[in-house]
Design an enzyme around this catalytic site. Structure first.
Site, PDB file in Angstrom:
ATOM      1  N   TYR A 163       0.787  -1.226   0.000  1.00 32.54           N
ATOM      2  CA  TYR A 163       0.000   0.000   0.000  1.00 32.54           C
ATOM      3  C   TYR A 163       0.819   1.277   0.000  1.00 32.54           C
ATOM      4  O   TYR A 163       0.277   2.370  -0.117  1.00 32.54           O
ATOM      5  CB  TYR A 163      -0.886   0.033   1.254  1.00 32.54           C
ATOM      6  CG  TYR A 163      -2.247  -0.490   0.980  1.00 32.54           C
ATOM      7  CD1 TYR A 163      -2.421  -1.842   0.731  1.00 32.54           C
ATOM      8  CD2 TYR A 163      -3.347   0.338   0.926  1.00 32.54           C
ATOM      9  CE1 TYR A 163      -3.662  -2.349   0.457  1.00 32.54           C
ATOM     10  CE2 TYR A 163      -4.589  -0.160   0.654  1.00 32.54           C
ATOM     11  CZ  TYR A 163      -4.745  -1.497   0.421  1.00 32.54           C
ATOM     12  OH  TYR A 163      -5.974  -1.993   0.150  1.00 32.54           O
ATOM     13  N   LYS A 230       0.414 -14.291   5.196  1.00 29.89           N
ATOM     14  CA  LYS A 230       0.675 -15.226   4.103  1.00 29.89           C
ATOM     15  C   LYS A 230       2.166 -15.566   4.126  1.00 29.89           C
ATOM     16  O   LYS A 230       2.886 -15.468   3.127  1.00 29.89           O
ATOM     17  CB  LYS A 230       0.244 -14.562   2.766  1.00 29.89           C
ATOM     18  CG  LYS A 230       0.216 -15.478   1.574  1.00 29.89           C
ATOM     19  CD  LYS A 230      -0.923 -16.456   1.588  1.00 29.89           C
ATOM     20  CE  LYS A 230      -0.803 -17.396   0.392  1.00 29.89           C
ATOM     21  NZ  LYS A 230      -1.749 -18.521   0.447  1.00 29.89           N
ATOM     22  N   ASP A 284      -5.404 -17.056   3.357  1.00 23.75           N
ATOM     23  CA  ASP A 284      -6.520 -17.662   2.613  1.00 23.75           C
ATOM     24  C   ASP A 284      -7.413 -18.469   3.556  1.00 23.75           C
ATOM     25  O   ASP A 284      -8.639 -18.423   3.477  1.00 23.75           O
ATOM     26  CB  ASP A 284      -6.025 -18.509   1.427  1.00 23.75           C
ATOM     27  CG  ASP A 284      -4.746 -19.257   1.702  1.00 23.75           C
ATOM     28  OD1 ASP A 284      -4.142 -19.022   2.761  1.00 23.75           O
ATOM     29  OD2 ASP A 284      -4.345 -20.074   0.870  1.00 23.75           O
ATOM     30  N   ASP A 308      -7.380  -5.293   4.291  1.00 24.77           N
ATOM     31  CA  ASP A 308      -8.351  -4.670   3.400  1.00 24.77           C
ATOM     32  C   ASP A 308      -9.375  -5.711   2.940  1.00 24.77           C
ATOM     33  O   ASP A 308     -10.587  -5.513   3.046  1.00 24.77           O
ATOM     34  CB  ASP A 308      -7.592  -4.095   2.194  1.00 24.77           C
ATOM     35  CG  ASP A 308      -8.442  -3.126   1.403  1.00 24.77           C
ATOM     36  OD1 ASP A 308      -9.518  -2.745   1.885  1.00 24.77           O
ATOM     37  OD2 ASP A 308      -8.032  -2.767   0.289  1.00 24.77           O
TER      38      ASP A 308
END
Ligand code: NAI
Length: 421
Positions: A163, A230, A284, A308
């Site tokens: 970001y 992740k 995930d 987000d």
């Protein structure tokens, strides 16, 4: 009422209010705190003014005349252009720094061209590094079978990750130089027509976020804090995020926490009384978990991009953006704002659902400043409105038999519920 400040010299809080102070990292509010507010663009003025009215009614109900909020208008976005001739006056930033607490409406950002996001500029200027989003069910129409079991708070890192906007367009000179550098120095081959972005996650930013999340969990009696990452793929950014977050938990908060590994190795799978379980989930899987087992999660800590996706997916579980509240917090300053945008299609039509703005105000006053009674009163009013089908159009279309209320009618309904409690 005084004109909002346009120059730093004009930044003078309303004299009838007292200023919030921060002591030992905690906000301390007088009984008449000055709270800055920005109406914002589009539906912003409608929902922010509804929120102010409902909060005032709740403070009156909870404390009689003993406490009150002293609102201080500051401007950003189109109103700032109108009043001060610029989108984000320095005076607005200084005023919020002075008040330390603010309620903000959404601000419009043009896509792909035009000015950069005023929201982002404000967050950067005030170093609001933690985005806090509670996801909770109040009886609103929701698509999820387990909506009533959803009750968790997301702590999203607000300053780093992809970001940061460090990226170069495919085919540009800069992208070519970065590609060449990577090839020469590290033997990494990227396609010639690749756009390139940088993902950076630091120990500093990760740990200050984790500290906030753990403090929240302790203060709210939460039993579990989950790190979403992740890290199996992005080992040195997301994996490091996980490692650094655990590090804070097992050093600075050692007396309060048990990690998932310790839970099984030392405690036979049973969380000891009074302890907080700190675990982690791959991103995930986390997105799946909040759908299939939402009751397992209470506080979720995540880097920026995961956060987000997670926040929007989570708010959809309980009925969407009209109900989703948020707050951006730094070490000194907190700015609460609804998650939704300016909804230009319905702006000025007295149709917008102000609940997200109202619940954002509750986060600011009821949680951040610790006026718990305000939170209880407003949440109960929202629950009653949902129960009685007294809702705005966005929710009414999902409730057979409900007649949609206008923004001001819904606001008055909440105030009536509050006054009758
Ligand atoms: P949006 O949230 O404004 O609208 C998405 C959809 O939800 C629309 O159908 C809208 O009518 C509806 N909606 C949103 N809030 C509602 C409410 N309170 N009551 C009833 N319906 C509501 O998102 P969109 O369309 O992507 O963005 C519009 C503008 O808002 C853009 O300029 C964008 O940059 C800005 N924006 C600002 C944010 C902020 O200030 N924090 C956050 C998100 C978007």
């Amino acid at each position: 009422m005084a004109r909002p400040p346009c120059s730093v010299g004009e930044v003078r809080p309303p004299p009838e209010g007292g200023l919030v102070e921060v002591r030992d990292g905690r906000p301390v509010a007088p009984d008449n705190p000055v709270v800055a507010y920005i109406e914002g663009d589009g539906i912003g003025p409608e929902v922010v003014n509804a929120a102010r009215q409902v909060l005032d009614a709740a403070v009156r109900k909870a404390y009689g005349g003993r406490r009150r909020i002293v609102w201080w208008e500051v401007v950003a976005g189109s109103k700032a252009v109108e009043v001060c001739g610029e989108l984000l006056p320095q005076a607005t930033i200084e005023a919020i720094r002075t008040a330390k607490v603010a309620l903000k409406g959404p601000l419009a950002t043009p896509v792909a061209s035009g000015h950069r996001s005023v929201n982002v500029a404000l967050r950067r200027a005030l170093d609001l590094y933690a985005n806090i989003r509670p996801v909770k069910y109040y009886g609103q129409p929701a698509p999820h079978r387990y909506a009533d079991k959803v009750n968790f708070v997301i702590f999203r890192e607000n300053t780093e990750d992809v970001y940061m906007g460090i990226e170069w367009q495919a085919g540009s000179r800069e992208a070519g130089r970065v590609r060449e550098f990577l090839r020469r120095e590290f033997g990494v081959d990227l396609r010639e027509d690749a756009g390139i972005g940088v993902k950076a996650i630091s120990r500093f930013a990760t740990q200050r976020l984790m500290r906030k999340a753990l403090r929240w969990a302790i203060e709210h009696g939460n039993r579990v804090v989950t790190i979403m990452h992740k890290g199996n793929i992005m080992k040195h950014t997301e994996g490091a995020f996980m490692k650094w977050a655990y590090e804070v938990a097992t050093t600075e908060f050692r007396d309060y926490v048990v990690t998932e590994q310790e839970l099984y190795e030392k405690h036979g799978g049973r969380l000891p009384e009074g302890k907080i379980l700190v675990n982690d989930r791959i991103a995930d899987n986390m997105l799946q978990q909040i759908i299939v087992r939402p009751w397992d999660y209470e506080v979720i800590v995540t880097p920026n991009l995961n956060g987000d996706y997670l926040s929007d997916a989570a708010s959809a579980l309980v009925g969407g953006v009209g109900m989703a509240a948020g707050m951006n917090v730094g070490d000194e300053v907190a700015v609460a704002e609804p998650v939704h945008g300016t909804a230009p299609q319905i702006a000025g039509m007295n149709k917008a659902n102000p609940t997200a703005a109202i619940l954002s105000g509750v986060l600011l006053i009821g949680e951040h400043l610790g006026w718990r009674e305000v939170k209880e009163v407003v949440e109960e009013a929202v629950r009653r409105a949902m129960r009685d089908g007294k809702v705005t159009e966005d929710l009414a279309i999902h409730m057979p038999g409900a007649t949609p209320l206008k923004t001001d009618e819904y606001t008055q309904t909440l105030i009536d519920y509050i006054e009758s409690m």
